[in-house]
Design an enzyme around this catalytic site. Sequence first.
Site, PDB file in Angstrom:
ATOM      1  CD  GLU A   1      -2.588   0.919   2.829  1.00  0.00           C
ATOM      2  OE1 GLU A   1      -2.325  -0.071   3.570  1.00  0.00           O
ATOM      3  OE2 GLU A   1      -3.468   1.747   3.090  1.00  0.00           O
TER       4      GLU A   1
ATOM      5  CE  LYS B   1      -7.237   1.016   3.483  1.00  0.00           C
ATOM      6  NZ  LYS B   1      -6.007   1.328   4.256  1.00  0.00           N
TER       7      LYS B   1
ATOM      8  CB  VAL C   1      -0.545  -0.673  12.082  1.00  0.00           C
ATOM      9  CG1 VAL C   1      -0.124   0.292  10.972  1.00  0.00           C
ATOM     10  CG2 VAL C   1      -2.057  -0.638  12.277  1.00  0.00           C
TER      11      VAL C   1
ATOM     12  CB  CYS D   1      -4.550  -2.089   4.562  1.00  0.00           C
ATOM     13  SG  CYS D   1      -3.817  -2.154   6.228  1.00  0.00           S
TER      14      CYS D   1
END
Lengths: 281, 281
Positions: free
Chosen positions: B51, B122, B182, B155
């Site tokens: 990304e 996204k 993350v 993501c």
Amino acid sequence: MPLETAQSNPVTIACIQFEPKIGEVAANLDAIEERVRTAHAKGAQLIVLPELADSGYVFDSAEELAKLARPIPDGESAQRLITLAAELDVYIVSGLAEVAGDTFYNSAMLCGPEGYIGTYRKMHLWYRENLFFEKGDLGLPVFDTPLGKIGIAICYDGWFPETFRQLAMKGAEVICVPTNWVPMPDQDPEAEAMSNILHKAAAHSNGLFIACADRVGTERGQPFIGQSLILDATGWPLAGPASREEEDILYAVITPSAVPAKRKLNEFNDIFGDRRSDVYG
Amino acid sequence: MPLETAQSNPVTIACIQFEPKIGEVAANLDAIEERVRTAHAKGAQLIVLPELADSGYVFDSAEELAKLARPIPDGESAQRLITLAAELDVYIVSGLAEVAGDTFYNSAMLCGPEGYIGTYRKMHLWYRENLFFEKGDLGLPVFDTPLGKIGIAICYDGWFPETFRQLAMKGAEVICVPTNWVPMPDQDPEAEAMSNILHKAAAHSNGLFIACADRVGTERGQPFIGQSLILDATGWPLAGPASREEEDILYAVITPSAVPAKRKLNEFNDIFGDRRSDVYG
């Protein structure tokens, strides 16, 4: 166990992993009662039993199923559980073979201290179940109880992410999963069960508790894989996975009342609010 | 690698895990080109990058993003990848910071030997992305290429089971996932990443290949977790998870053309046919 607070309403949940015997309804109900009493003695308030816990799973014929299936809530199996729940002041979710008129369903019943609460009929039938059962016609009910909002899914239902999403959006805080998981053809027998992975993902992405009670043993050549599991609303295990072969009872303390607040992830993100219903309905 | 047959059409896919540097578009494009050439030299035909691979992730301000984002397909980043794909005769999926007029999107572009193919923007924005980007307005496109039918998710899109289900029902055989995962607040850092669990479940329950290319490193205090992964249509890893900290390139041979047949599980069950659209749409 955490102390009870005004904000959280902890519930002790138990998943009973055992080995029902095909065709032996009375003996299976005896086995269930014994284990429910054990779980109650250890503090369980909500007790989950496997799929088809009263009948066994691998039917030879429709005639065999017809001899084993009972009406819900008026049949022998349902009545026995309803009586037990009232006596012990517990909630019970159990898979049961149901007959309704001349139609058979792979069902699960919820009962509690107040008696019969409701039935879920399995919507997605796996393999030879299609020979014996009709697909569930009661949708995906959510039952509002003093312990929390309870949804039910059975085994192959868990292969459909829609099952969990629909229950979550209807307000479910805990999903009880009576199941008879079988080995997957593509599964390394030493690896984590795909069934466990699917339910971890479902608990995490819907922000709710999931309690899976599987059976063990081999019935008429069909092995079952155990590995019952109680998942936090984060998706991580609170108890289990249980043994692959042995009977067991898993216990965990969950807080269904905390679920709605936990779905607000941060100042920007909310599990339901972030859904793109404009794109996917 | 399996022999090619008339029935299967094997494709070598690569996921490039690397560390983009915030703000250094030209250097990031150099790093991408070097790694794409390496993957091509090892036989990769479809190459997935993380990304926001050209820009980095942790923007200080909207003004900073405005200096880094480029139009697709006419901007510097897109043109560099398009030229490279044509030269090497490969397909590339890369996350890119996109500007369109005065609107910014967290996008991914697919290009191949024939040039620019398409863009995905996204749809589900995580945390501070909401300060900088608009939510994607292009739906969930599936691109029909000579290698197979390719969908893209980025993501946090993977936290929504609808993303994969919609792409699958629109015909996707492989989903490429540029990502910047993350750490989860509730994640044991030693346990399997929840992101990996979510994508295993998605590949299995939709019967399609998923290739996740994550980044590594810590950017302005924000760590990223690596663990890029290429999943079989069964949900089991074909390659990875990659390192949590180190750059790496994963390779696997997939057969997108085999996906439709694999979704027929047995004489009774079919992943899409078993869906209860009468209940959940």
